[in-house]
Design a protein around this motif. Structure first.
Motif, short mmCIF file in Angstrom:
data_model
loop_
_atom_site.label_atom_id
_atom_site.label_comp_id
_atom_site.label_asym_id
_atom_site.label_seq_id
_atom_site.Cartn_x
_atom_site.Cartn_y
_atom_site.Cartn_z
N LEU A 62 0.80 -1.22 0.00
CA LEU A 62 0.00 0.00 0.00
C LEU A 62 0.84 1.28 0.00
CD1 LEU A 62 -2.90 0.97 -0.04
CD2 LEU A 62 -2.87 1.00 2.45
N PRO A 63 1.93 1.38 0.78
CA PRO A 63 2.74 2.61 0.71
C PRO A 63 3.27 2.91 -0.69
CG PRO A 63 3.30 1.38 2.68
CD PRO A 63 2.42 0.49 1.86
N VAL A 64 3.76 1.89 -1.39
CA VAL A 64 4.26 2.11 -2.74
C VAL A 64 3.13 2.51 -3.67
CG1 VAL A 64 5.40 1.04 -4.71
CG2 VAL A 64 6.19 0.53 -2.41
N LEU A 65 1.99 1.82 -3.55
CA LEU A 65 0.85 2.12 -4.41
C LEU A 65 0.39 3.56 -4.22
CD1 LEU A 65 -2.12 -0.22 -5.16
CD2 LEU A 65 -2.56 2.16 -4.58
N CYS A 66 0.25 3.98 -2.96
CA CYS A 66 -0.17 5.37 -2.70
C CYS A 66 0.91 6.35 -3.11
CB CYS A 66 -0.50 5.53 -1.21
SG CYS A 66 -1.99 4.68 -0.68
N GLY A 67 2.16 5.98 -2.90
CA GLY A 67 3.26 6.86 -3.26
C GLY A 67 3.33 7.12 -4.75
N VAL A 68 2.88 6.17 -5.57
CA VAL A 68 2.85 6.36 -7.01
C VAL A 68 1.54 7.03 -7.43
CG1 VAL A 68 2.90 5.18 -9.24
CG2 VAL A 68 4.36 4.39 -7.39
N TYR A 69 0.44 6.61 -6.81
CA TYR A 69 -0.88 7.09 -7.22
C TYR A 69 -1.08 8.58 -6.95
CZ TYR A 69 -5.93 7.85 -6.86
OH TYR A 69 -7.20 8.35 -6.98
N LEU A 70 -0.75 9.04 -5.76
CA LEU A 70 -1.07 10.42 -5.37
C LEU A 70 -0.42 11.47 -6.27
CD1 LEU A 70 -1.12 10.16 -1.48
CD2 LEU A 70 -3.06 10.45 -3.03
N PRO A 71 0.88 11.42 -6.53
CA PRO A 71 1.45 12.45 -7.42
C PRO A 71 0.94 12.36 -8.85
CG PRO A 71 3.10 10.81 -6.85
CD PRO A 71 1.93 10.55 -5.98
N ALA A 87 -9.16 0.83 -7.92
CA ALA A 87 -9.91 -0.38 -7.59
C ALA A 87 -9.38 -1.00 -6.30
CB ALA A 87 -9.83 -1.38 -8.73
N VAL A 88 -8.07 -1.02 -6.14
CA VAL A 88 -7.48 -1.57 -4.91
C VAL A 88 -7.85 -0.71 -3.71
CG1 VAL A 88 -5.32 -2.20 -3.76
CG2 VAL A 88 -5.57 -2.58 -6.22
N LEU A 89 -7.73 0.61 -3.86
CA LEU A 89 -8.06 1.52 -2.77
C LEU A 89 -9.53 1.41 -2.38
CD1 LEU A 89 -6.06 4.67 -3.94
CD2 LEU A 89 -5.49 3.16 -2.03
N LEU A 90 -10.41 1.28 -3.35
CA LEU A 90 -11.83 1.15 -3.07
C LEU A 90 -12.15 -0.17 -2.37
CD1 LEU A 90 -13.49 2.65 -6.27
CD2 LEU A 90 -13.69 3.52 -3.92
N ILE A 147 -10.59 8.31 1.21
CA ILE A 147 -10.41 6.94 0.74
C ILE A 147 -8.96 6.49 0.93
CG2 ILE A 147 -10.42 5.48 -1.32
CD1 ILE A 147 -12.87 7.06 -2.26
N VAL A 148 -8.02 7.34 0.55
CA VAL A 148 -6.60 7.01 0.73
C VAL A 148 -6.26 6.93 2.21
CG1 VAL A 148 -4.24 7.82 0.34
CG2 VAL A 148 -5.94 8.00 -1.49
N ALA A 149 -6.82 7.84 3.01
CA ALA A 149 -6.51 7.84 4.45
C ALA A 149 -7.02 6.59 5.13
CB ALA A 149 -7.13 9.08 5.10
N VAL A 150 -8.21 6.13 4.76
CA VAL A 150 -8.75 4.90 5.35
C VAL A 150 -7.88 3.70 4.97
CG1 VAL A 150 -10.69 3.28 5.21
CG2 VAL A 150 -11.12 5.72 5.55
N ALA A 151 -7.41 3.66 3.73
CA ALA A 151 -6.52 2.58 3.31
C ALA A 151 -5.21 2.60 4.11
CB ALA A 151 -6.23 2.69 1.81
N LEU A 152 -4.64 3.78 4.29
CA LEU A 152 -3.41 3.89 5.08
C LEU A 152 -3.66 3.56 6.54
CD1 LEU A 152 -1.87 7.11 3.48
CD2 LEU A 152 -0.98 4.78 3.31
N GLU A 153 -4.85 3.85 7.02
CA GLU A 153 -5.21 3.49 8.40
C GLU A 153 -5.22 1.97 8.57
OE1 GLU A 153 -6.68 3.75 12.42
OE2 GLU A 153 -5.57 5.10 11.11
N LEU A 154 -5.69 1.25 7.56
CA LEU A 154 -5.66 -0.21 7.62
C LEU A 154 -4.22 -0.72 7.70
CD1 LEU A 154 -8.42 -1.24 5.05
CD2 LEU A 154 -8.43 -1.66 7.51
N LEU A 158 6.71 3.29 3.83
CA LEU A 158 5.77 4.25 4.40
C LEU A 158 6.50 5.50 4.88
CD1 LEU A 158 2.87 4.89 5.31
CD2 LEU A 158 3.46 3.88 7.51
N CYS A 159 7.62 5.32 5.57
CA CYS A 159 8.38 6.47 6.06
C CYS A 159 8.89 7.30 4.90
CB CYS A 159 9.54 5.99 6.93
SG CYS A 159 9.05 5.17 8.47
N HIS A 160 9.36 6.64 3.87
CA HIS A 160 9.94 7.35 2.73
C HIS A 160 8.89 8.22 2.04
CE1 HIS A 160 13.05 7.89 -0.32
NE2 HIS A 160 12.08 7.76 -1.22
N TYR A 161 7.72 7.64 1.79
CA TYR A 161 6.68 8.40 1.09
C TYR A 161 6.01 9.42 2.00
CZ TYR A 161 7.08 5.36 -2.95
OH TYR A 161 7.56 4.69 -4.04
N ALA A 162 5.82 9.07 3.26
CA ALA A 162 5.21 10.03 4.19
C ALA A 162 6.07 11.29 4.31
CB ALA A 162 5.03 9.39 5.56
#
Length: 300
Positions: A97-106, A121-124, A187-194, A210-214
């Motif tokens: 999830l960290p890599v996925l969000c790190g690529v998706y958000l920008p 689809a994964v995030l949903l 939606i992204v925040a709930v996924a990261l919360e998991l 996670l640390c790197h992308y955060a």
């Protein structure tokens, strides 16, 4: 005896389910060294979670410029794997999830017209699972009334009964069928919360991701981002080359990849200004950092 039989049946069912997902992953990634070992394992999902070679291959696929589209096979595999409802296999999905969000958000913020249906689809799927688990209830905490003496005060001064204040950490979640721009943050925040809830079970390199992308999210657009970047680089070893011909399938290549960089945990970092060695082996102490959920502000 019936209980033991049921446990064996459950274990066998989970193992078969994990083997099916490993077969599917083999079709997506092609051959990988640990394929037969994973199939022969009595705990294939657990060993898949900690397989660095597989993690490296999946992370590289997620970092490709064309990743995240509706026909992305890796995203399809992550989606289907999470839908198995098997907790051990769901951990494997959360691991990326960290890599996925790190690529998706920008990508979604710089090119909002480009569809990223695979990532979304994964995030949903994660968001829908958490929405169902909460059952329409918000996440709340009770804050004690600090105007009353605690149990540890002596002598105790009782002035009525303390009335705790109820604060909402996250409002009730609404079902979402798509990632709208107004709902993307939650939606992204709930996924990261998991991910955060299960971070103790995550491999070290996934936590490193996670640390790197955060860090990159936190300093985005800030005037002091260069200072933070300099400090972070003083604590991290230099990234190895991403050239597959040079790296090969070495397990030393970490999955903390972003914008053409890779980080590894095989080397001990030098002490940066805000870090100091702990008396506990293998740990570092960070002064002045609050021990709280780093994503709480996204769901407020």
């Amino acid at each position: 005896m019936p209980g033991e039989i049921q446990r064996k049946q459950t274990w066998h069912g989970d193992m078969v389910k994990a083997q099916e997902r490993i077969h599917a992953l083999h079709r997506v990634l092609g051959a990988f060294d640990s394929y037969n070992a994973l199939l022969d394992s009595e705990l294939p999902a657990k060993h898949l979670l900690h397989d660095e070679n597989v993690a490296d291959k999946i992370s590289r696929r997620l970092l490709q410029p064309t990743s995240g589209k509706g026909n992305d096979q890796v995203c399809q595999w992550l989606f289907d794997t999470y839908q198995t409802q098997d907790p051990a296999l769901q951990l494997v999905v959360l691991r990326f999830l960290p890599v996925l969000c790190g690529v998706y958000l920008p990508r979604i913020t710089t090119s909002p017209d480009g569809p990223l249906a695979g990532f979304e689809a994964v995030l949903l799927a994660l968001y829908a699972a958490e929405t169902k688990a909460r059952g329409g209830r918000p996440v709340m905490i009770n804050i004690p009334d600090l105007g009353h003496a605690s149990l540890y005060h002596s002598p105790r001064q009782t002035v009525g009964s303390p009335q705790p204040h109820v604060e909402v950490i996250s409002p009730a979640l609404e079902p979402q069928s798509s990632v709208k721009s107004t709902k993307r943050t939650v939606i992204v925040a709930v996924a990261l919360e998991l991910f955060y809830k299960r971070i103790i079970m995550m491999p070290s390199k996934s936590k490193f991701d996670l640390c790197h992308y955060a860090r990159s999210w936190a300093v985005k657009g800030c005037s002091w981002s260069n200072a933070v970047e300099t400090l972070a680089r003083s604590a991290l070893p230099p990234p190895p080359s991403l050239n597959p011909a040079q790296v090969g399938s070495s397990s030393s290549l970490g999955a903390a990849l972003t914008l053409g960089e890779a980080l590894t945990l095989d080397q001990e970092p030098q002490d940066p200004p805000l870090l100091k060695k702990s008396n506990r082996p293998g740990r570092w102490d960070v002064s002045g950092m609050a021990k709280r959920n780093p994503f709480h502000f996204l769901t407020a």
